[in-house]
Design an enzyme around this catalytic site. Structure first.
Site, PDB file in Angstrom:
ATOM      1  N   GLU A 175       0.817  -1.217   0.000  1.00  0.00           N
ATOM      2  CA  GLU A 175       0.000   0.000   0.000  1.00  0.00           C
ATOM      3  C   GLU A 175       0.851   1.267   0.000  1.00  0.00           C
ATOM      4  OE1 GLU A 175      -3.777   0.049   0.590  1.00  0.00           O
ATOM      5  OE2 GLU A 175      -3.707  -2.019  -0.118  1.00  0.00           O
ATOM      6  N   HIS A 251      -4.116   1.492   7.550  1.00  0.00           N
ATOM      7  CA  HIS A 251      -2.737   1.797   7.130  1.00  0.00           C
ATOM      8  C   HIS A 251      -1.982   2.289   8.357  1.00  0.00           C
ATOM      9  CE1 HIS A 251      -4.375   2.794   2.869  1.00  0.00           C
ATOM     10  NE2 HIS A 251      -3.736   1.637   2.805  1.00  0.00           N
ATOM     11  N   CYS A 371      -2.719  11.284   4.152  1.00  0.00           N
ATOM     12  CA  CYS A 371      -3.103  10.379   3.049  1.00  0.00           C
ATOM     13  C   CYS A 371      -2.996  11.088   1.710  1.00  0.00           C
ATOM     14  CB  CYS A 371      -4.558   9.936   3.183  1.00  0.00           C
ATOM     15  SG  CYS A 371      -4.934   8.989   4.640  1.00  0.00           S
TER      16      CYS A 371
HETATM   17  O1  SUG Z   1      -7.835   3.035   0.497  1.00  0.00           O
HETATM   18  N1  SUG Z   1     -10.606   5.192   0.823  1.00  0.00           N
HETATM   19  C1  SUG Z   1      -9.162   5.008   0.807  1.00  0.00           C
HETATM   20  C2  SUG Z   1      -8.516   5.908   1.840  1.00  0.00           C
HETATM   21  C3  SUG Z   1      -7.013   5.863   1.752  1.00  0.00           C
HETATM   22  C4  SUG Z   1      -6.358   6.589   2.870  1.00  0.00           C
HETATM   23  N2  SUG Z   1      -4.970   6.556   2.694  1.00  0.00           N
HETATM   24  C5  SUG Z   1      -4.041   6.480   3.686  1.00  0.00           C
HETATM   25  N3  SUG Z   1      -4.372   6.138   4.907  1.00  0.00           N
HETATM   26  N4  SUG Z   1      -2.824   6.664   3.364  1.00  0.00           N
HETATM   27  C6  SUG Z   1      -8.802   3.543   1.079  1.00  0.00           C
HETATM   28  O2  SUG Z   1      -9.488   2.914   1.890  1.00  0.00           O
HETATM   29  C7  SUG Z   1     -12.855   4.892  -0.011  1.00  0.00           C
HETATM   30  C8  SUG Z   1     -13.575   4.965  -1.334  1.00  0.00           C
HETATM   31  C9  SUG Z   1     -15.058   4.819  -1.212  1.00  0.00           C
HETATM   32  O3  SUG Z   1     -15.547   4.120  -0.314  1.00  0.00           O
HETATM   33  O4  SUG Z   1     -15.768   5.419  -2.043  1.00  0.00           O
HETATM   34  C10 SUG Z   1     -11.356   4.726  -0.150  1.00  0.00           C
HETATM   35  O5  SUG Z   1     -10.890   4.163  -1.133  1.00  0.00           O
END
Ligand code: SUG
Length: 447
Positions: A175, A251, A371
């Site tokens: 990731e 994460h 993020c």
């Molecule tokens: O991968 N949310 C992302 C958020 C990523 C956050 N990134 C870090 N923590 N670095 C994920 O879960 C949600 C999309 C939706 O439900 O429409 C989403 O992909």
């Protein structure tokens, strides 16, 4: 030795930003499913953060959104006809699949890839590996375009080395920078790389979360370190606490953040937090590690996840002796978290200030300040070699704000994504964007 600075490249939110509830284990994404979103507000909130980081003396970059809906992905899954027909058929016969293909999730560029500093690698180049993101279907198609984008921006092969993503298998779930923290005395000098995983991907024997998926595997961390030629003496491999993953820490950047020699983390971030901190201390020596632990009795795991306290950015610009915490606005609303931060500012010599940012649109999908950014340590010579349009100044921020206001809907319900007109509208917007940022022909539809 030439000066090296840490440049934050923020992901620009795409025009299809919506709440589809696609990420199991990401509590915000699940809770806000089917809400109305505001792509325009989301993108402007992100630009406000970039602009403020610049005002604080940081060099700020931007990464463009991926084209969505992802028609190429749908074609690989058997849909055919013109692009509009592909989209209409997918929306009709498989609405859930269509939502996966329309997600604007590339905005969270902390998951774009892992970046190693030139000062850490054997050949003295920065190394990049795009993250395969195999654990969530809507994200697993990001890496080919991410790789193209990074190669386009950081194109000088004498200075930058680009790897393929790790094999796209759950055993090698990766990731990106969200699970990688680099600690150092200064960006010119070699640092210690903390690589964090949720599970052993091959043996499946060790401790693992019970309810939510562990997205990063130990094998992926080991492969990244090998691929980027990071010396063992400068790597710390640490397992996340399964309890934290089950509390919504999908994460590591949801439960710890580090910059330079400051590491800010929750007591329950790791399976064995004490041992991780000791190893970081030992490997960073003679540089002193400034470890700021947040005990569970002051901030519970639940409040840490709700507020996204640890998804703050730590920034310390050149010449400064203490850091500023760039925190999500939600940290002000959750009393124990707000109290902890204000107390830290008042009493800890390493923390000069806390600034709160309204990133509500991204936060409702589980994406806080950290993020939204990918950090790349760059020397002046490296900065001079990259595509100049992606480094922001106030003029370009103004142009991006205008571009967003012209092309982005004020409000979007997931159902409205079905309109096939969305394909051409997005392409017109992205075409203008590549001109504005001088990126050439980047997207498939431009080639
Ligand atoms: O991968 N949310 C992302 C958020 C990523 C956050 N990134 C870090 N923590 N670095 C994920 O879960 C949600 C999309 C939706 O439900 O429409 C989403 O992909």
């Amino acid at each position: 030795m030439s000066r090296v600075r840490e440049v934050n490249f923020d992901g620009l939110v795409g025009p299809t930003h919506n709440y589809a509830g696609l990420s199991a284990g990401n509590i915000a994404s699940t809770l806000n499913q089917a809400d109305a979103s505001s792509p325009r507000r989301a993108a402007l909130q992100g630009l406000d953060k970039m602009s403020e980081l610049m005002a604080l003396g940081n060099t700020q970059g931007v990464l463009v959104p991926h084209e969505r809906p992802n028609i190429g992905l749908l074609r690989k899954l058997g849909f055919s006809g013109t692009d509009s027909q592909v989209w209409e058929k997918a929306c009709k016969t498989s609405p859930r699949l269509a939502l996966n293909a329309a997600s604007a999730s590339s905005m969270w560029v902390a998951n774009a890839g892992t970046v190693s500093a030139a000062a850490d690698t054997a050949d003295g180049r920065n190394h990049f590996t795009p993250a395969n993101l195999v654990s969530m279907f809507h994200r697993s198609s990001e890496y080919p375009f991410t790789r193209r984008l990074l190669k386009t921006i950081f194109s000088d092969e004498a200075l930058f080395c680009h790897h393929e993503a790790l094999p796209p298998s759950a055993h090698m779930g990766d990731e990106g920078a969200a699970n990688h923290t680099r600690l150092c005395e200064s960006h010119e000098q070699g640092g210690v790389n903390l690589l964090v995983y949720g599970v052993d991907g091959l043996s499946k024997d060790g401790p693992a979360p019970q309810n939510f998926p562990a997205r990063q595997t130990r094998e992926a961390c080991l492969a990244l370190a090998r691929q980027h030629s990071l010396p063992d003496s400068r790597c710390v491999f640490a397992q996340q606490s399964p309890q934290a993953i089950d509390a919504g820490v999908f994460h590591n950047d949801v439960i710890s953040v580090g910059q330079l020699n400051v590491f800010f983390y929750h007591q329950y971030a790791f399976l064995d937090t004490e041992a991780v901190i000791q190893e970081l201390r030992d490997k960073l020596a003679p540089t002193e590690l400034i470890a700021i632990e947040v005990p569970a009795e002051k901030v519970s795991l639940e409040d840490a996840v709700k507020s996204y306290l640890f998804n703050s950015q730590l920034v310390r610009a050149e010449g400064e002796t203490a850091s500023t915490i760039i925190a999500p606005g939600e940290c002000r609303e959750i009393e124990p978290v707000h109290y902890f931060l204000e107390d830290l500012k008042a009493t800890h010599p390493a923390i000069a200030d806390v600034k709160y940012f309204d990133l509500r649109e991204s936060m409702k999908n589980g994406g806080g300040p950290a993020c939204l950014r990918l950090r790349v340590p760059l020397s002046d010579a490296q900065i001079a070699s990259i595509k100049p349009g992606v480094i922001l100044d106030s003029n370009r921020i103004g142009q991006l704000r205008q571009w967003v206001s012209k092309h982005y809907p004020k409000e979007l319900m997931p159902d409205q994504l079905r309109d096939p007109g969305i394909i051409d509208r997005t392409r017109t917007a992205l075409d203008e964007l590549t001109t504005l940022l001088q990126l050439g022909s980047l997207y498939d539809f431009q080639r």
